[in-house]
Design a protein around this motif. Sequence first.
Motif, PDB file in Angstrom:
ATOM      1  N   ARG A 234      79.162  30.338  29.621  1.00 45.03           N
ATOM      2  CA  ARG A 234      79.190  31.766  29.952  1.00 45.03           C
ATOM      3  C   ARG A 234      80.205  32.051  31.046  1.00 45.03           C
ATOM      4  N   TRP A 235      80.246  31.176  32.066  1.00 51.79           N
ATOM      5  CA  TRP A 235      81.204  31.372  33.150  1.00 51.79           C
ATOM      6  C   TRP A 235      82.630  31.215  32.645  1.00 51.79           C
ATOM      7  N   ALA A 236      82.880  30.192  31.782  1.00 47.39           N
ATOM      8  CA  ALA A 236      84.227  29.984  31.239  1.00 47.39           C
ATOM      9  C   ALA A 236      84.643  31.174  30.383  1.00 47.39           C
ATOM     10  N   GLY A 237      83.696  31.728  29.600  1.00 43.63           N
ATOM     11  CA  GLY A 237      84.025  32.895  28.791  1.00 43.63           C
ATOM     12  C   GLY A 237      84.353  34.103  29.632  1.00 43.63           C
ATOM     13  N   THR A 238      83.639  34.284  30.741  1.00 45.08           N
ATOM     14  CA  THR A 238      83.919  35.414  31.631  1.00 45.08           C
ATOM     15  C   THR A 238      85.298  35.286  32.254  1.00 45.08           C
ATOM     16  N   VAL A 239      85.650  34.079  32.690  1.00 44.05           N
ATOM     17  CA  VAL A 239      86.955  33.870  33.322  1.00 44.05           C
ATOM     18  C   VAL A 239      88.085  34.068  32.319  1.00 44.05           C
ATOM     19  N   GLU A 240      87.907  33.537  31.096  1.00 44.22           N
ATOM     20  CA  GLU A 240      88.979  33.608  30.092  1.00 44.22           C
ATOM     21  C   GLU A 240      88.955  34.915  29.310  1.00 44.22           C
ATOM     22  N   GLY A 241      87.888  35.713  29.444  1.00 49.46           N
ATOM     23  CA  GLY A 241      87.799  36.969  28.730  1.00 49.46           C
ATOM     24  C   GLY A 241      87.535  36.826  27.257  1.00 49.46           C
ATOM     25  N   VAL A 242      86.870  35.740  26.868  1.00 48.88           N
ATOM     26  CA  VAL A 242      86.529  35.512  25.458  1.00 48.88           C
ATOM     27  C   VAL A 242      85.030  35.306  25.362  1.00 48.88           C
ATOM     28  N   THR A 243      84.535  35.454  24.149  1.00 47.96           N
ATOM     29  CA  THR A 243      83.109  35.230  23.917  1.00 47.96           C
ATOM     30  C   THR A 243      82.844  33.733  23.858  1.00 47.96           C
ATOM     31  N   PRO A 244      81.949  33.212  24.687  1.00 45.29           N
ATOM     32  CA  PRO A 244      81.702  31.770  24.668  1.00 45.29           C
ATOM     33  C   PRO A 244      81.074  31.334  23.361  1.00 45.29           C
ATOM     34  N   SER A 245      81.485  30.152  22.923  1.00 44.39           N
ATOM     35  CA  SER A 245      80.910  29.596  21.697  1.00 44.39           C
ATOM     36  C   SER A 245      79.498  29.126  21.964  1.00 44.39           C
ATOM     37  N   PRO A 246      78.623  29.255  21.006  1.00 46.03           N
ATOM     38  CA  PRO A 246      77.231  28.832  21.234  1.00 46.03           C
ATOM     39  C   PRO A 246      77.141  27.330  21.406  1.00 46.03           C
ATOM     40  N   ALA A 247      76.141  26.929  22.163  1.00 46.44           N
ATOM     41  CA  ALA A 247      75.928  25.500  22.387  1.00 46.44           C
ATOM     42  C   ALA A 247      75.463  24.841  21.103  1.00 46.44           C
ATOM     43  N   LEU A 248      75.752  23.567  20.989  1.00 44.85           N
ATOM     44  CA  LEU A 248      75.330  22.827  19.807  1.00 44.85           C
ATOM     45  C   LEU A 248      73.819  22.755  19.752  1.00 44.85           C
ATOM     46  N   PRO A 249      73.210  22.960  18.595  1.00 46.12           N
ATOM     47  CA  PRO A 249      71.745  22.886  18.515  1.00 46.12           C
ATOM     48  C   PRO A 249      71.245  21.473  18.724  1.00 46.12           C
ATOM     49  N   ARG A 250      70.073  21.385  19.249  1.00 47.82           N
ATOM     50  CA  ARG A 250      69.459  20.083  19.462  1.00 47.82           C
ATOM     51  C   ARG A 250      69.014  19.515  18.118  1.00 47.82           C
ATOM     52  N   PRO A 251      69.373  18.239  17.825  1.00 49.25           N
ATOM     53  CA  PRO A 251      68.981  17.668  16.529  1.00 49.25           C
ATOM     54  C   PRO A 251      67.476  17.560  16.415  1.00 49.25           C
ATOM     55  N   ALA A 252      66.980  17.840  15.202  1.00 51.61           N
ATOM     56  CA  ALA A 252      65.536  17.782  14.977  1.00 51.61           C
ATOM     57  C   ALA A 252      65.068  16.337  14.971  1.00 51.61           C
ATOM     58  N   GLU A 253      63.912  16.109  15.567  1.00 53.27           N
ATOM     59  CA  GLU A 253      63.347  14.772  15.605  1.00 53.27           C
ATOM     60  C   GLU A 253      62.724  14.445  14.246  1.00 53.27           C
ATOM     61  N   PRO A 254      62.882  13.202  13.775  1.00 48.51           N
ATOM     62  CA  PRO A 254      62.296  12.833  12.484  1.00 48.51           C
ATOM     63  C   PRO A 254      60.778  12.866  12.536  1.00 48.51           C
TER      64      PRO A 254
ATOM     65  N   ALA B 257      67.724  20.446  31.765  1.00 47.65           N
ATOM     66  CA  ALA B 257      68.631  20.917  32.815  1.00 47.65           C
ATOM     67  C   ALA B 257      70.079  20.841  32.363  1.00 47.65           C
ATOM     68  N   GLY B 258      70.425  19.789  31.606  1.00 48.47           N
ATOM     69  CA  GLY B 258      71.786  19.676  31.101  1.00 48.47           C
ATOM     70  C   GLY B 258      72.144  20.788  30.132  1.00 48.47           C
ATOM     71  N   ARG B 259      71.202  21.131  29.242  1.00 49.68           N
ATOM     72  CA  ARG B 259      71.472  22.229  28.304  1.00 49.68           C
ATOM     73  C   ARG B 259      71.590  23.564  29.031  1.00 49.68           C
ATOM     74  N   TRP B 260      70.775  23.767  30.078  1.00 59.11           N
ATOM     75  CA  TRP B 260      70.854  25.008  30.858  1.00 59.11           C
ATOM     76  C   TRP B 260      72.191  25.102  31.589  1.00 59.11           C
ATOM     77  N   LEU B 261      72.650  23.985  32.187  1.00 60.37           N
ATOM     78  CA  LEU B 261      73.940  23.984  32.867  1.00 60.37           C
ATOM     79  C   LEU B 261      75.082  24.179  31.878  1.00 60.37           C
ATOM     80  N   ASP B 262      74.944  23.593  30.681  1.00 58.76           N
ATOM     81  CA  ASP B 262      75.986  23.754  29.670  1.00 58.76           C
ATOM     82  C   ASP B 262      76.109  25.226  29.252  1.00 58.76           C
ATOM     83  N   ALA B 263      74.977  25.899  29.071  1.00 57.73           N
ATOM     84  CA  ALA B 263      75.018  27.312  28.700  1.00 57.73           C
ATOM     85  C   ALA B 263      75.648  28.159  29.811  1.00 57.73           C
ATOM     86  N   ARG B 264      75.297  27.866  31.083  1.00 63.05           N
ATOM     87  CA  ARG B 264      75.885  28.624  32.194  1.00 63.05           C
ATOM     88  C   ARG B 264      77.385  28.366  32.297  1.00 63.05           C
TER      89      ARG B 264
END
Length: 457
Positions: free
Chosen positions: A427-447, A417-424
């Motif tokens: 996207r919302w910040a990019g729409t307001v500022e008129g810039v392309t939003p930076s991609p979210a940080l990838p989830r670290p791979a589990e050992p 849910a946190g990653r989904w909210l972060d992506a939204r």
Amino acid sequence: MTPTELPEGWFAAAVPLCPLVAFAGLGAVMLLHRTPSERWVARWVLGSLWLALGCAGVTAARYVSRSWTVLEVNPGPLLTHGLASLEPSLRIDGLSVTMMLLTSTLTLLLGRFSVTYLHREPGFARFFLLLALFASGMSWVVESGSLAILFVGWEWVGLASVLLIGFFQERASPVDAGLVALGTYRFCDLGLVVAVALLHHLLGTTQWSSIFGARAALSLGPSLATLLSLCLLLAAMGKSAQLPFSPWLPRAMEGPTPSSALFYGALSVHAGPYLLLRAAPLLAQAPLARGTLVVVGLLTALHATLVWRVQTDAKGALAYGVLTHLGLMFAEVGLGLYTLALIHLVAHVCLRSLQLLRAPSVLRDAQARRAALRDTPAPAIARAHRLIPSRLYRLALERFALDVLLQRGGAHPLSRAGRWLDARERRWAGTVEGVTPSPALPRPAEPAPSNPSTGAA
């Protein structure tokens, strides 16, 4: 507060303020990148704890001699917005005086014990800094005249608890244990936040005297009283590690032994029963919440009783022993046995703190006795364990897999849910500022899991 009651008010206010001044002074020195000597740190913090104990003793003596029922120390509103106000008030009655003396005495004793126990420890000053923060926060909790002031002390106690669990920060295990405790606290403390917000909205204040008054009983009604009681129950369950939030408590023993004795044998975990005892008049209007309290307490006591008998480490066994009695205290409060619950709380605090302090010495004595008497028979309790069915024994040994259940049922969904909210949000910040939003940080791979058969680490 009348002029004749003014000295008592000052003495009561000095109990949390003395360690708070010690925390601020020591913190300022450490922020200047100076390393104070152990002698200076011990004298500074223990001196404040001595003053707090003296003020608590004077307050208790004046309370008993004057035969008060309740003394409200209210200097006036600190913040005001419309009908709502935040008042830094204190409430002095039989419950708060008992807990005030107990808190001040045990904090001082454990602080003096820590001077010798942590001698030459690199984090000596950091430990006493957090000890002063805890002493101030716990005093605010037990003396608070309103739920909002209790929440402030509640958060201070939780912060000191998390930082002391991860005290040995050079190892990964204590840090992970501290993060587990932090996540549990954050989730369960939502109950206090909701309760404070509701009371401000409905009554315009969170004063205990207003909550317990006749106007509050008419304004709240059974439904709202039940909702508020369940919110307070959620907060108490998190702080006292009741089911299903029990797994963090055994992990909390990663911290130094004095902090384990003070936090998880004595005071911090007993803040939950204290909150419920303070809110007893509110619980009396909520039979559903009281029934839930009894069920939660008895299930926790049963679970902890089965698990502690198969623990292979002393601190883990003592942690589940603490849970057993905490569950019984929850059940006693739910049944309306408030005096019994308070006596049980005080006696258990004294016993468990002593047991946790003595645990290293007891282990050493037991090992020496076994080395001297190689044919020593197993204790009677160990022979009684053979009567437990094998399947139940295995479940108890695995602590009923509560860690796995909470990880799958709580941590993973919240992370997604946190990653989904972060992506939204991006996207919302990019729409307001008129810039392309930076991609979210990838989830670290589990050992990859280790393979015992090949000897992989």
